[in-house]
Design a protein around this motif. Structure first.
Motif, mmCIF file in Angstrom:
data_model
loop_
_atom_site.group_PDB
_atom_site.id
_atom_site.type_symbol
_atom_site.label_atom_id
_atom_site.label_comp_id
_atom_site.label_asym_id
_atom_site.label_seq_id
_atom_site.Cartn_x
_atom_site.Cartn_y
_atom_site.Cartn_z
ATOM 1 N N LEU A 1 0.827 -1.208 0.000
ATOM 2 C CA LEU A 1 0.000 0.000 0.000
ATOM 3 C C LEU A 1 0.866 1.264 0.000
ATOM 4 C CD1 LEU A 1 -2.762 1.435 0.348
ATOM 5 C CD2 LEU A 1 -2.454 1.168 2.827
ATOM 6 N N LEU A 2 1.881 1.293 0.877
ATOM 7 C CA LEU A 2 2.727 2.490 0.973
ATOM 8 C C LEU A 2 3.595 2.658 -0.271
ATOM 9 C CD1 LEU A 2 3.837 2.655 4.716
ATOM 10 C CD2 LEU A 2 1.870 3.677 3.576
ATOM 11 N N THR A 3 4.071 1.560 -0.822
ATOM 12 C CA THR A 3 4.852 1.656 -2.057
ATOM 13 C C THR A 3 3.987 2.179 -3.193
ATOM 14 O OG1 THR A 3 6.228 -0.209 -1.337
ATOM 15 C CG2 THR A 3 6.345 0.398 -3.657
ATOM 16 N N THR A 4 2.754 1.696 -3.283
ATOM 17 C CA THR A 4 1.816 2.176 -4.293
ATOM 18 C C THR A 4 1.555 3.674 -4.142
ATOM 19 O OG1 THR A 4 0.724 0.026 -4.357
ATOM 20 C CG2 THR A 4 -0.507 1.872 -5.241
ATOM 21 N N ALA A 5 1.471 4.128 -2.900
ATOM 22 C CA ALA A 5 1.153 5.532 -2.626
ATOM 23 C C ALA A 5 2.373 6.440 -2.710
ATOM 24 C CB ALA A 5 0.513 5.653 -1.256
ATOM 25 N N GLY A 6 3.558 5.874 -3.013
ATOM 26 C CA GLY A 6 4.754 6.691 -3.161
ATOM 27 C C GLY A 6 5.429 7.065 -1.865
ATOM 28 N N ALA A 7 5.189 6.320 -0.792
ATOM 29 C CA ALA A 7 5.874 6.591 0.479
ATOM 30 C C ALA A 7 7.341 6.198 0.359
ATOM 31 C CB ALA A 7 5.208 5.820 1.607
ATOM 32 N N PRO A 8 8.241 6.903 1.038
ATOM 33 C CA PRO A 8 9.673 6.613 0.929
ATOM 34 C C PRO A 8 10.065 5.326 1.643
ATOM 35 C CG PRO A 8 9.289 8.334 2.540
ATOM 36 C CD PRO A 8 7.973 8.076 1.881
ATOM 37 N N ALA A 9 11.225 4.793 1.267
ATOM 38 C CA ALA A 9 11.706 3.544 1.864
ATOM 39 C C ALA A 9 11.939 3.680 3.362
ATOM 40 C CB ALA A 9 13.001 3.107 1.176
ATOM 41 N N ALA A 10 12.269 4.881 3.825
ATOM 42 C CA ALA A 10 12.499 5.093 5.262
ATOM 43 C C ALA A 10 11.239 4.787 6.058
ATOM 44 C CB ALA A 10 12.944 6.532 5.512
ATOM 45 N N ILE A 11 10.072 5.136 5.502
ATOM 46 C CA ILE A 11 8.812 4.845 6.172
ATOM 47 C C ILE A 11 8.459 3.373 6.039
ATOM 48 C CG2 ILE A 11 6.332 5.304 6.172
ATOM 49 C CD1 ILE A 11 7.879 7.593 7.285
ATOM 50 N N ILE A 12 8.607 2.830 4.834
ATOM 51 C CA ILE A 12 8.275 1.422 4.601
ATOM 52 C C ILE A 12 9.139 0.513 5.466
ATOM 53 C CG2 ILE A 12 8.236 -0.409 2.851
ATOM 54 C CD1 ILE A 12 7.664 1.835 0.782
ATOM 55 N N GLY A 13 10.403 0.889 5.647
ATOM 56 C CA GLY A 13 11.308 0.090 6.465
ATOM 57 C C GLY A 13 10.974 0.082 7.941
ATOM 58 N N MET A 14 10.087 0.986 8.371
ATOM 59 C CA MET A 14 9.696 1.030 9.785
ATOM 60 C C MET A 14 8.525 0.107 10.099
ATOM 61 S SD MET A 14 9.918 5.147 10.487
ATOM 62 C CE MET A 14 9.289 4.978 12.173
ATOM 63 N N LEU A 15 7.837 -0.397 9.071
ATOM 64 C CA LEU A 15 6.611 -1.148 9.303
ATOM 65 C C LEU A 15 6.822 -2.376 10.197
ATOM 66 C CD1 LEU A 15 5.070 -1.014 5.706
ATOM 67 C CD2 LEU A 15 4.137 0.060 7.757
ATOM 68 N N VAL A 16 7.731 -3.250 9.797
ATOM 69 C CA VAL A 16 7.941 -4.475 10.573
ATOM 70 C C VAL A 16 8.575 -4.194 11.937
ATOM 71 C CG1 VAL A 16 9.102 -6.715 10.628
ATOM 72 C CG2 VAL A 16 7.995 -5.938 8.530
ATOM 73 N N PRO A 17 9.604 -3.328 12.047
ATOM 74 C CA PRO A 17 10.132 -3.022 13.379
ATOM 75 C C PRO A 17 9.083 -2.479 14.345
ATOM 76 C CG PRO A 17 11.664 -2.282 11.712
ATOM 77 C CD PRO A 17 10.433 -2.714 10.984
ATOM 78 N N VAL A 18 8.243 -1.567 13.855
ATOM 79 C CA VAL A 18 7.207 -0.999 14.721
ATOM 80 C C VAL A 18 6.220 -2.078 15.138
ATOM 81 C CG1 VAL A 18 5.188 0.532 14.747
ATOM 82 C CG2 VAL A 18 7.385 1.366 13.908
ATOM 83 N N ARG A 19 5.802 -2.902 14.184
ATOM 84 C CA ARG A 19 4.826 -3.962 14.484
ATOM 85 C C ARG A 19 5.389 -5.004 15.446
ATOM 86 N NH1 ARG A 19 3.164 -8.244 15.367
ATOM 87 N NH2 ARG A 19 1.552 -9.467 14.321
ATOM 88 N N GLU A 20 6.599 -5.489 15.168
ATOM 89 C CA GLU A 20 7.164 -6.570 15.975
ATOM 90 C C GLU A 20 7.650 -6.082 17.338
ATOM 91 O OE1 GLU A 20 6.967 -9.685 15.146
ATOM 92 O OE2 GLU A 20 6.131 -9.283 13.180
#
Length: 434
Positions: free
Chosen positions: A63-82
């Motif tokens: 979803l974030l890649t489709t919406a053009g979010a930067p890799a810095a944000i996408i890279g936070m998804l799993v760390p924040v969740r786990e």
């Protein structure tokens, strides 16, 4: 007298006699054993279905890649969740276990997860780019914190309201329902063509409803007050016994191996970003349904095999899963450099290999920790391991910055090296099953 639906389902799934069922739970729970069983299966099934619709590794990263979010944000998804689901348990477990009725803790946690998922759906419908990225991260933080409450409370509630002889049946049935739902959703995504984004948005909204309905349903449990033992603080336990890392070299090597193998959990969002790096309309990137199928299929196919191997040698299980994870990630970098990711099947195939390795990591690490520690050390080792891994996962968000500066392929290359190093470290562990 005709049987209720819950009684019929209970009889079909358990085939247990009343004497065995009522041996290890309070009288109130015994009198409502069929209803409690059905409530657990229904609420846990809805929670697992919602989990599949809000998967940070695949759904949210796509979803974030489709919406053009930067890799810095996408890279936070799993760390924040786990990390968000693990670290708070170290501080809240004692308080939750001091509650006389912990069903309320699980219900509140599930309701908050539902609220967070509903907020994600609203953000997905209305926002783009950085704004969507920050909103998803904030709501995912709330969801992870709420999940940590549910995680602590659930096993205790299960122990008080469902007999030992049918607990595995209850949770296993819910897991099967959840897995079947995710596979169905993946198949739907595979065949919807241009409407994947809308289906993902609707999926997020549906996840919110699943969690909220599951929360309200869970309040119906017949749970007696009391039985509030086990209220210790795992973080305090970890601090008091930090010297165990020096005294027990096997514990040190185990935690180092587990820390390096976090790469298998952190990598999928970067693989999604790699698939969409050049053109978000490429066939490979649009194959979200195949990616979900690959992930769910890997778990269904490999879990039993990894479990059998872990019972024979958890050390070799960790070493082999690290090697497999490293190979899958290294091949992802090669495929990107050679342009092979343009194929709609290449990225799902690579993800399939990685997720098989991830299942091996999960089963290998849990089996090894249980077998390496005796009953006096197990709580200390678990608290130490979870504390350190929680910090490592949280620090894993730095990989998002690396991805923004140097590209997703550089991060995946680092993850491959971590997996290979973990495989080597695992070979320094003892054969605990012998």
């Amino acid at each position: 007298m005709s049987q209720s639906p819950s009684q019929i389902a209970y009889d079909l799934l358990t085939a247990e006699d009343d004497g065995r069922v009522c041996r290890d739970i309070p009288e109130k729970a015994c009198n409502a054993k069929e209803a409690n069983f059905a409530i657990h299966v229904a609420s846990l099934s809805m929670s697992k279905m919602a989990d599949g619709l809000v998967d940070p590794k695949l759904i949210l990263s796509w979803l974030l890649t489709t919406a053009g979010a930067p890799a810095a944000i996408i890279g936070m998804l799993v760390p924040v969740r786990e990390a968000g689901a693990l670290l708070p348990q170290l501080f809240t477990a004692g308080h939750i276990r001091n509650m006389a009725q912990r069903k309320f803790a699980w219900a509140i946690g599930a309701f908050l997860q539902g609220a967070a998922a509903s907020g994600m759906a609203l953000a997905a419908f209305t926002l783009q780019g950085w704004a969507l990225g920050f909103s998803i991260i904030a709501l995912l933080t709330l969801l992870a914190l709420a999940r940590s409450v549910c995680s602590v409370a659930y096993k205790d509630v299960l122990g008080k309201t469902v007999a030992k002889s049918v607990r595995g049946t209850a949770t296993g049935t819910a897991s099967s329902i959840g897995a079947g739902f995710v596979i169905g959703f993946a198949l739907l995504l595979t065949f919807v063509g241009e409407h994947k984004l809308m289906l993902v948005q609707v999926g997020l909204a549906s996840a919110g409803l699943f969690w909220i309905f599951g929360s309200l349903n869970f309040l119906r449990l017949a749970e007696e007050k009391g039985a509030n033992e086990g209220g210790g603080n795992p973080f305090t336990l970890a601090l008091e016994n930090a010297s165990a890392l020096k005294q027990d070299k096997q514990l040190f090597w185990f935690i180092l191996t587990r820390a390096l193998l976090t790469a298998t959990a952190l990598a999928p969002p970067f693989m999604i970003a790699l698939g969409g790096a050049n053109d978000v309309n490429t066939q490979a990137f649009q194959g979200l349904g195949l990616l979900l199928l690959a992930s769910a299929g890997a778990g269904l196919i490999s879990s039993y095999i990894w479990g059998r191997l872990a019972d024979r040698s958890s050390r070799k299980t960790l070493a082999l899963s690290g090697l497999m994870g490293g190979l899958a990630l290294a091949l992802s970098v090669v495929a990107d450099l050679l342009g092979w990711l343009n194929s709609i099947y290449m990225l799902p195939l690579l993800l399939f290999g990685l997720m098989i390795a991830y299942q091996g990591v999960r089963l290998g690490r849990s089996t090894h920790l249980v077998d390496m520690a005796d009953k006096d050390d197990r709580a200390v080792y678990t608290a130490l391991s979870n504390t350190i891994i929680g910090v490592v996962l949280l620090a894993g968000s730095i990989f998002g910055v690396v991805g923004t500066l140097f590209g997703a392929h550089s991060v995946i290359g680092l993850f491959a090296l971590m997996c290979f190093a973990a495989s080597a470290c695992a070979l320094r562990l003892n054969e605990e099953q012998h």
